[in-house]
Enzyme design. Structure first.
Site, short mmCIF file in Angstrom:
data_model
loop_
_atom_site.label_atom_id
_atom_site.label_comp_id
_atom_site.label_asym_id
_atom_site.label_seq_id
_atom_site.Cartn_x
_atom_site.Cartn_y
_atom_site.Cartn_z
N ASP A 106 -1.65 -6.31 -12.72
CA ASP A 106 -2.57 -5.45 -11.97
C ASP A 106 -3.10 -6.11 -10.71
O ASP A 106 -3.94 -7.01 -10.78
CB ASP A 106 -3.73 -5.04 -12.88
CG ASP A 106 -4.64 -4.03 -12.20
OD1 ASP A 106 -4.23 -3.46 -11.17
OD2 ASP A 106 -5.75 -3.82 -12.69
N ASP A 110 -1.10 -1.47 -3.87
CA ASP A 110 -1.48 -1.60 -5.27
C ASP A 110 -0.26 -1.47 -6.18
O ASP A 110 0.58 -0.61 -5.98
CB ASP A 110 -2.51 -0.50 -5.60
CG ASP A 110 -3.03 -0.62 -7.02
OD1 ASP A 110 -3.18 -1.74 -7.52
OD2 ASP A 110 -3.29 0.44 -7.64
#
Ligand SMILES: *[C@@H]1O[C@H](CO)[C@@H](O)[C@H](O)[C@H]1NC(C)=O
Ligand SMILES: *[C@@H]1O[C@H](CO)[C@@H](O)[C@H](O)[C@H]1NC(C)=O
Ligand SMILES: *[C@@H]1O[C@H](CO)[C@@H](O)[C@H](O)[C@H]1NC(C)=O
Length: 502
Positions: free
Chosen positions: A182, A382
């Protein structure tokens, strides 16, 4: 005569352009207007996902030897620390009856949660609200386990439902587990015995008593003080990361040895040993935070660069996540400025200057991609968001240009958040307008067609995979990054994009 001269001039210019583009061919694609989408291949991969061998996990076990045999001494050699990288679908066999379309719709639901949570996180940081001041909506903490620890309302099921995973060895001797990757968060954590509440995972839950390198952190430690939410119990540090939808992880904040591919180990990495965890992705044991904050894995191992290549989500292939390594940016990289937000150091912002479709720059005010003084706006890259989000007016301009350039394709009804879809069931390959992202100094990254026209079922419905957002923050999602090595040169504040370097 004049006409002849004009023609020869035109020919001369044409030859010059040809020469220039053959010299710089690697940077400037020969045809920047049109890109081919291999429709049959995308459909084949989509079909593959739902007919896959459920025991795919065994493929990953092959790496175990190299992780298990660690000698647990800090590595300071110059070769990169490497982890294999897998997509969610390659790990998670769809349960009976789930077709590609329903899997896809589930993913889009998770994706909306994630977008919301990233925005909430940023909003709290900008407004200077300590996350610990907020009471989680539904989390009922068990008093004797965690005292009165209260957590940040961030992230929904987003982080736990990550789309990409690595296998990492935890402790000494190392126990290999799957960890969600992440880039949108910092705290690393793993489910830990004794479990007050652990969700189901593929490997045994980590048992601290069987690890000789497990060390609780004191409340005075720098790592403990760096947590957004921490609590002191008997001198040792407790952490919590919690999510607005009721999922959370709470436990001891400790240091442990992490083991990478090739038995390279790093000692004393601060991780959460989560005794109460709920609502996260089944199969993964925890999460590796790759953000820009001080508790993230890249920060803790002092790396000045890292890179990852997100394999096609529908494929079984694996790639790597590398920390350090040379060259930092592969020679054919397109580079963009890496920017940071003074209000929140977790996110990686990109110096995007424009978008073109079919070779034509869209008329979008450059401010659409810029962060303002307060820390609002801008565009982040992201790993955990699937579909790129753009401010609504930017999205509309992009979509309209694409639709004009793709007039020949048979259109279909919209699907979920996608308003631009096509029925390509009768095609094997189609030409679509090239979508490129533009950066300072005339640099541009032409996206492969399969990174923006994606199958939403396995029978030939494809959608234009960008979406509008009412937030000021834009996000480059993982669908657009597939098959591209993304290198973050933290020392020189550059992001590199290299096609075909997986
Ligand atoms: C599309 O991909 C398939 C492999 O799945 C390949 O055999 C075929 O040649 C490709 N078609 C085009 C037009 O590139
Ligand atoms: C705190 O530590 C002391 C001494 O190590 C121990 O006796 C006590 O049970 C601990 N209290 C809690 C709440 O864990
Ligand atoms: C990273 O740097 C810090 C501070 O200089 C140091 O304490 C720590 O041991 C380093 N970690 C690694 C893995 O090299």
């Amino acid at each position: 005569m004049a006409k002849n001269r004009l023609i020869s001039k035109t020919v001369f210019v044409f030859i010059c352009i040809s020469l220039i583009s053959s010299v710089f061919g690697r940077i400037t694609p020969k045809n920047t207007k049109i890109t081919i989408l291999n429709v049959s291949e995308s459909i084949k991969n989509a079909k593959n996902v739902v007919s896959r061998d459920p025991d795919n996990l065994k493929n990953f076990r092959q790496q175990e030897q190299s992780i298990r045999s660690s000698s647990s001494s800090s590595s300071s050699s110059s070769s990169p620390l490497t982890l294999e990288l897998h997509s969610r679908l390659s790990l998670h066999k769809p349960t009976n009856g789930e077709d590609y379309r329903s899997l896809f719709l589930e993913q889009l639901k998770r994706d909306s949660e994630r977008e919301k949570s990233l925005n909430l996180r940023l909003d709290l940081a900008i407004r200077g609200i300590s996350e610990s001041d907020l009471k989680p909506a539904e989390v009922e903490l068990e008093e004797q386990q965690v005292g009165n620890l209260e957590g940040p309302i961030i992230s929904g099921t987003s982080q736990g439902s990550g789309e990409y995973f690595s296998r990492v060895g935890i402790g000494s001797p190392p126990k290999p587990v799957y960890m969600v990757l992440d880039t949108g968060s910092d705290v690393n954590w793993v489910q830990c015995e004794p479990c007050g509440d652990c969700y189901q995972q593929a490997d045994p839950v980590f048992e601290p008593t069987q690890s000789s390198s497990f060390k609780p952190l004191t409340c005075e430690s720098q790592q403990c003080k760096s947590l957004d939410v921490s609590e002191c119990r008997n001198g040792t540090c407790l952490y919590e990361v919690s999510y607005g939808d009721g999922s959370y992880t709470v436990g001891d904040f400790v240091t442990e040895t992490l083991t990478f591919t090739g038995s390279k180990a790093v000692d004393d990495v601060a991780i959460g040993c989560g005794h109460n965890n709920e609502g996260l992705f089944i199969a993964a044991a925890g999460l590796l935070g790759l953000g820009g904050g001080s508790l993230s894995l890249p920060s803790q191992i002092n790396t000045t660069s890292f890179s990852y290549c997100l394999v096609d989500r529908d494929s079984d292939s694996t790639s790597t996540l590398e920390f350090g390594g040379q060259p930092v940016l592969p020679p054919n990289s397109v580079t963009a400025p890496l920017l940071r937000n003074g209000q929140l150091n977790t996110f990686y912002y990109l110096g995007l200057t424009g978008i073109s479709v079919g070779g034509d720059m869209l008329s979008i005010p450059p401010t659409s991609f810029e962060m303002d003084e307060s820390g609002n706006g801008g565009i982040i890259i992201d790993s955990g968001t699937a579909v790129t989000r753009l401010q609504t007016d930017v999205y509309d301009t992009l979509r309209d240009a694409f639709v004009r350039g793709a007039q020949d394709l048979p259109s279909a009804n919209g699907v979920a958040l996608f308003d631009t879809c096509y029925d390509l069931s009768s095609k094997t390959s189609v030409e679509v307008p090239t979508v490129s992202l533009h950066f300072p100094e005339g640099k541009s990254w032409a996206l492969p067609a399969k990174n923006y026209l994606i199958p939403v079922d396995s029978v030939g419905t494809f959608c234009f995979a960008f979406a509008p957002t009412s937030s000021a923050l834009s996000i480059i999602g993982n669908v657009q990054q597939q098959g591209t090595r993304v290198s973050l040169d933290l020392a020189n504040s550059l992001v590199g994009f290299s096609p075909d370097k997986c």
